[in-house]
Design an enzyme around this catalytic site. Structure first.
Site, PDB file in Angstrom:
ATOM      1  N   HIS A 112      12.179  36.528 -43.760  1.00 11.39           N
ATOM      2  CA  HIS A 112      12.915  37.456 -42.906  1.00 11.39           C
ATOM      3  C   HIS A 112      11.910  38.424 -42.285  1.00 11.39           C
ATOM      4  CE1 HIS A 112      15.679  40.793 -41.935  1.00 11.39           C
ATOM      5  NE2 HIS A 112      16.674  39.927 -42.024  1.00 11.39           N
ATOM      6  N   ASP A 154      11.596  39.073 -52.267  1.00  9.70           N
ATOM      7  CA  ASP A 154      12.719  39.509 -51.443  1.00  9.70           C
ATOM      8  C   ASP A 154      13.971  38.837 -52.009  1.00  9.70           C
ATOM      9  OD1 ASP A 154      14.755  39.743 -49.578  1.00  9.70           O
ATOM     10  OD2 ASP A 154      13.548  39.150 -47.859  1.00  9.70           O
ATOM     11  N   GLN A 173      19.005  37.568 -50.684  1.00 11.12           N
ATOM     12  CA  GLN A 173      19.954  36.458 -50.718  1.00 11.12           C
ATOM     13  C   GLN A 173      20.125  35.846 -52.106  1.00 11.12           C
ATOM     14  OE1 GLN A 173      21.832  35.670 -48.183  1.00 11.12           O
ATOM     15  NE2 GLN A 173      20.814  36.951 -46.663  1.00 11.12           N
ATOM     16  N   LYS A 225      25.224  42.851 -49.489  1.00  9.75           N
ATOM     17  CA  LYS A 225      25.331  41.400 -49.527  1.00  9.75           C
ATOM     18  C   LYS A 225      25.953  40.904 -50.834  1.00  9.75           C
ATOM     19  CE  LYS A 225      21.280  40.838 -46.524  1.00  9.75           C
ATOM     20  NZ  LYS A 225      21.936  40.353 -45.298  1.00  9.75           N
TER      21      LYS A 225
END
Length: 406
Positions: free
Chosen positions: A121, A198, A201, A224
């Site tokens: 990202h 990261d 997700q 999220k």
């Protein structure tokens, strides 16, 4: 878990859009919020809205208990060894920037190396570009296999004794691939580099154990994973966080302030300058309670099953290109021949189906895929196979419509 029953706990999902029942397939961008989280936020503002840490009155004590209680919930959720290792931030982007600005700029010099992947990202690319420019370090990229998975043999060669930082996303927001971050951390540590993950997700979809992963930093966002927007977490190993200087200065993070110099509070508060994100942290705590009641292993199984089912169904549509490996979780990214993904998303919206279209903040990956944009359907615990069937029907309609046009 019963996704149909769970869906009833999300007020926003029980509505019609453009005359059709809403089918929300954009949870990789932001998830919806269950009534438990909404009520937790409402209670804070209605019953004990107050600043934290500074006051001794009842409302302040209640707010402080809620805020610090949420920190303990996060610690347990990711299995950090101490709440001192849990820093509240505005989200994943802020957390990665914090590491880049504080740790990266102070620890790297000319000749050092930063290793990332082309699938990252933008929030895990641009901060390292800026660190490299500021310090003279070199930014290096590892190769990907044809299906988008990381070439671990190439990674072994790319990580050298000059490598100081390796930063990799846990789950790709485009490909749905689950990267072997534990193995990558071992590679990094063998060369005395630190490992940053990261987790934007992965935290919503997988059972995360930062001690088992042995990563040095882990970043994720509440919005999220059924929580509020504007709140996230940076986990860092205590010995590394203690080396780092704050990047925001002011109230809340100080120990003593003199006319010419100041000292900082201990961890984690030295990184939380100003009035913190109190309601957001309390909402995140409620989201963690909600997810843990359902079970992260159950959520992971469900999301993986939906992604596999979606990939299989979409394959049956002629002219469909699906990106990423066969084994994926949480999403499917695709294009239809000769139809721009924005047009696909627009037609789907007329059917009440919400998907994402664009470069997904992953332009280097789009270039690697040799496309300018894609459409993406992403799933979560409130989605069902019926939602995917509706998606497939909508895509068939879009294909027929644009086939007639052209």
């Amino acid at each position: 878990m019963n996704a149909k029953e769970i869906k009833q706990l999300f007020p926003i999902l029980n509505q019609e859009v453009n005359g059709h029942p809403l089918v929300y397939l954009d949870s990789a961008a932001t998830s919806q919020k269950p009534v438990q989280v909404i009520e937790a936020l409402d209670r804070y503002y209605r019953e004990y809205n107050s600043n934290v840490h500074r006051g001794v009155h009842t409302l302040g004590t209640h707010a402080t208990d809620g805020y610090e209680g949420a920190r303990e919930k996060v610690r347990s959720f990711i299995n950090a060894s101490s709440t001192a290792e849990v820093i509240f931030t505005r989200g994943t982007t802020t957390a990665i920037n914090m590491v880049a600005s504080s740790y990266g700029r102070s620890q790297l010099t000319e000749g050092d190396e930063i290793v990332i992947t082309p699938m990252e990202h933008h929030s895990n690319i641009i901060p390292w570009q800026q660190v490299a420019k500021a310090t003279g370090a070199t930014l290096k990229y590892v190769k990907l296999h044809a299906d988008g998975t990381i070439d671990l043999n190439d990674l072994e060669e790319v990580i050298t004794t000059n490598t100081k930082i390796v930063s990799v996303m846990h789950v790709s927001n485009v490909l749905g691939v689950v990267n072997p971050v534990k193995e990558i951390a071992e590679m990094a540590h063998r060369k005395d580099a630190i490992m940053i993950v990261d987790g934007a997700q992965s935290a919503p979809h997988l059972n995360v154990d930062v001690q088992d992963l042995n990563c040095d930093f882990f970043a994720f966002s509440a919005h999220k994973m059924c929580g509020p927007t504007g709140i996230g977490v940076l986990y860092g190993k205590k010995e590394l966080l203690e080396k780092m200087e704050p990047i925001e200065f002011g109230g809340e993070m100080i120990d003593f302030v003199g006319l010419q110099d100041s000292t900082w509070k201990e961890l984690p508060w030295k990184f939380e300058g100003g009035t913190p994100i109190i309601a957001g942290a309390i909402g995140l705590g409620a989201a963690i309670d909600f997810l843990e009641e359902i079970g992260l292993d159950e959520i992971a199984r469900h999301d993986h099953e939906l992604a596999q089912y979606a990939a299989e169904r979409l394959t049956d549509i002629e002219g469909m290109a699906i990106y990423g490996p066969k084994q994926r979780t949480g999403l499917v990214t695709f294009n239809i021949d000769d139809v721009h993904p924005h047009d696909v998303a627009t037609v789907l919206d007329t059917e009440g189906i919400a998907v994402r279209a664009g470069h997904h903040c992953a332009q280097p990956l789009m270039k690697w895929l040799d496309v300018t944009a894609t459409a993406r359907a992403s799933f979560y615990l409130y989605n069902t196979k019926e939602d995917i069937d509706a998606l497939v029907a909508g895509l068939v309609k879009a294909k027929e419509y644009f086939g007639d046009v052209f």
